[in-house]
Design an enzyme around this catalytic site. Structure first.
Site, mmCIF file in Angstrom:
data_model
loop_
_atom_site.group_PDB
_atom_site.id
_atom_site.type_symbol
_atom_site.label_atom_id
_atom_site.label_comp_id
_atom_site.label_asym_id
_atom_site.label_seq_id
_atom_site.Cartn_x
_atom_site.Cartn_y
_atom_site.Cartn_z
ATOM 1 N N LYS A 103 0.784 -1.062 -0.146
ATOM 2 C CA LYS A 103 -0.202 0.015 -0.069
ATOM 3 C C LYS A 103 0.932 1.283 -0.033
ATOM 4 O O LYS A 103 0.612 2.179 -0.519
ATOM 5 C CB LYS A 103 -0.848 0.045 1.251
ATOM 6 C CG LYS A 103 -1.875 -1.052 1.329
ATOM 7 C CD LYS A 103 -3.054 -0.907 2.425
ATOM 8 C CE LYS A 103 -2.361 -1.097 3.903
ATOM 9 N NZ LYS A 103 -1.816 -2.571 3.937
ATOM 10 N N LYS A 119 13.352 -1.400 -0.353
ATOM 11 C CA LYS A 119 12.164 -0.869 -0.167
ATOM 12 C C LYS A 119 12.060 0.598 -0.393
ATOM 13 O O LYS A 119 12.797 1.436 0.297
ATOM 14 C CB LYS A 119 11.723 -1.231 1.262
ATOM 15 C CG LYS A 119 10.190 -0.782 1.458
ATOM 16 C CD LYS A 119 9.729 -1.515 3.007
ATOM 17 C CE LYS A 119 8.433 -0.826 3.417
ATOM 18 N NZ LYS A 119 7.731 -1.513 4.617
ATOM 19 N N ASP A 222 1.418 -3.250 13.051
ATOM 20 C CA ASP A 222 0.859 -3.600 11.740
ATOM 21 C C ASP A 222 0.936 -5.008 11.593
ATOM 22 O O ASP A 222 1.192 -5.578 10.204
ATOM 23 C CB ASP A 222 1.339 -2.665 10.504
ATOM 24 C CG ASP A 222 0.485 -2.850 9.339
ATOM 25 O OD1 ASP A 222 -0.682 -3.220 9.527
ATOM 26 O OD2 ASP A 222 1.114 -2.636 8.166
HETATM 27 N N1 LIG Z 1 13.362 -8.148 3.546
HETATM 28 C C1 LIG Z 1 12.743 -8.627 2.424
HETATM 29 N N2 LIG Z 1 12.763 -9.900 1.915
HETATM 30 C C2 LIG Z 1 11.971 -10.370 0.753
HETATM 31 N N3 LIG Z 1 10.943 -9.763 0.710
HETATM 32 C C3 LIG Z 1 10.597 -8.889 1.107
HETATM 33 C C4 LIG Z 1 11.250 -7.958 2.101
HETATM 34 N N4 LIG Z 1 10.641 -6.855 2.534
HETATM 35 C C5 LIG Z 1 9.769 -6.794 1.816
HETATM 36 N N5 LIG Z 1 9.582 -7.917 1.051
HETATM 37 C C6 LIG Z 1 8.328 -8.313 -0.111
HETATM 38 O O1 LIG Z 1 7.899 -6.852 -0.361
HETATM 39 C C7 LIG Z 1 6.329 -6.913 0.327
HETATM 40 C C8 LIG Z 1 6.094 -5.455 0.756
HETATM 41 O O2 LIG Z 1 6.901 -5.145 1.800
HETATM 42 P P1 LIG Z 1 6.439 -4.448 3.267
HETATM 43 O O3 LIG Z 1 5.459 -5.368 3.797
HETATM 44 O O4 LIG Z 1 7.667 -4.013 3.948
HETATM 45 O O5 LIG Z 1 5.757 -3.140 2.714
HETATM 46 P P2 LIG Z 1 4.469 -2.336 2.652
HETATM 47 O O6 LIG Z 1 4.253 -1.477 1.476
HETATM 48 O O7 LIG Z 1 4.286 -1.741 3.893
HETATM 49 O O8 LIG Z 1 3.429 -3.578 2.818
HETATM 50 P P3 LIG Z 1 1.878 -3.508 2.990
HETATM 51 O O9 LIG Z 1 1.228 -2.161 2.859
HETATM 52 O O10 LIG Z 1 1.251 -4.482 1.855
HETATM 53 O O11 LIG Z 1 1.792 -4.227 4.222
HETATM 54 C C9 LIG Z 1 6.375 -7.942 1.087
HETATM 55 O O12 LIG Z 1 5.122 -8.370 1.499
HETATM 56 C C10 LIG Z 1 7.045 -8.976 0.838
HETATM 57 O O13 LIG Z 1 6.785 -9.644 -0.265
#
Ligand SMILES: Nc1ncnc2c1ncn2[C@@H]1O[C@H](COP(=O)(O)OP(=O)(O)OP(=O)(O)O)[C@@H](O)[C@H]1O
Ligand SMILES: [Mg+2]
Length: 287
Positions: A103, A119, A222
């Site tokens: 998101k 990220k 979260d």
């Molecule tokens: N360290 C990591 N190793 C492998 N995959 C990762 C890692 N960090 C993130 N991901 C992948 O990227 C996706 C999104 O990362 P993250 O959950 O940190 O972000 P987000 O944007 O806050 O997600 P959401 O809002 O969907 O919870 C994760 O669901 C995972 O599939």
């Protein structure tokens, strides 16, 4: 920007200096005039005009004509500046495929000494329109609040991860620049996408990690089956930007919500009944 790696490779050193000059200029200008970009980058104005045209074609700068022509950058150029910083620091050697779109972020594979997840925080521009209006009367308002908010989120997540690693099972934090965070890549499916052979042990391990974080003064806030990767070594908890201190006014509610998410998942998928009170005690009561 569809292919970040390609865009990254296609950027010249001068183009990078211009983007970085615009970034600096945006601290004081909403739309940075080209003479300021020229001053900040140290490049002659003719060259600056030409390069700005190219960057505009590549959709890396936005342009607005008022009584002067002003420029600013948004996420695509901000991504490139952060990545080029990682490369300069030696933290990242290559960028690969996009592996996740959440998101509020986009996650890419990367390569450093070891495989990385990079990220890039994204904060909805629309959700910041009202913030902007609110801040319009402030003198120190950020000129592009969504970039500022995304950078704040990345910095916060990196600081939290540095506090937790290695006591808690999380990806190793590697580097942070602007809205970008490089961390260890964790191989394995998310909890919602596997069937655990020993679910009770899985749940126990997750509660132990929550207890470890709690002892270090933090609540995830979260937590769900989507933010837990099941690696060879066991569960690894990701996605920490919204973590709160244990003395936060809503700490109790947030911890309960995390636990309810996890307990509900294990009850629904594996039929495991563990009372909230009992789980809570295991997280906060462990010494
Ligand atoms: N360290 C990591 N190793 C492998 N995959 C990762 C890692 N960090 C993130 N991901 C992948 O990227 C996706 C999104 O990362 P993250 O959950 O940190 O972000 P987000 O944007 O806050 O997600 P959401 O809002 O969907 O919870 C994760 O669901 C995972 O599939
Ligand atoms: Mg997530």
């Amino acid at each position: 920007m569809e292919n970040l790696a390609l865009a990254f490779l296609g950027l010249s050193k001068d183009e990078r200096s211009l983007l970085s000059a615009i970034e600096t200029g945006m601290k004081t200008h909403e739309w940075v005039p080209s003479f300021v970009i020229s001053e900040l980058s140290g490049l002659p104005s003719k060259k600056v005009e030409f390069l700005l045209g190219q960057l505009f074609e590549k959709k890396l700068v936005e342009r607005e004509s008022m009584h002067y022509l002003g420029y600013r950058i948004d996420f695509p150029a901000y991504d490139l500046l952060a990545l080029s910083d990682f490369v300069k620091k030696g933290a990242v050697l290559a960028i690969g495929e996009r592996i996740g779109v959440g998101k509020e972020s986009v996650v890419y594979e990367g390569l450093g000494e070891k495989p990385l997840a990079i990220k890039l925080h994204r904060q909805g521009r629309t959700s910041f329109k009202h913030v902007r209006r609110l801040r319009d009367h402030l003198t120190d308002k950020p000129k592009v609040p969504w970039l500022y908010a995304a950078a704040l989120a990345a910095r916060r997540e990196f600081a939290v991860m540095q506090r937790l690693y290695p006591a808690v099972s999380i990806p190793r934090p590697v580097s942070c620049s602007r809205h970008a965070l490089a961390m260890e890549y964790v191989a394995g499916p998310a909890l919602n996408r596997v069937t655990l052979s020993d679910a009770r042990e899985g749940l126990d391990m997750i509660l132990i990690e929550m207890a470890r974080a709690f002892r270090l003064g933090l609540i995830h806030a979260d937590l769900s089956e989507f933010n837990i990767i099941i690696a060879e070594s066991g569960p690894v908890i990701i996605d920490w930007p919204q973590a709160v201190e244990v003395d936060h006014p809503h700490a109790g509610e947030l911890l309960e919500r995390d636990l309810v998410n996890i307990l509900r998942f294990f009850q629904r998928k594996y039929g495991i009944d563990l009372a909230l009170d009992e789980a809570l005690l295991r997280v906060v009561g462990a010494d």
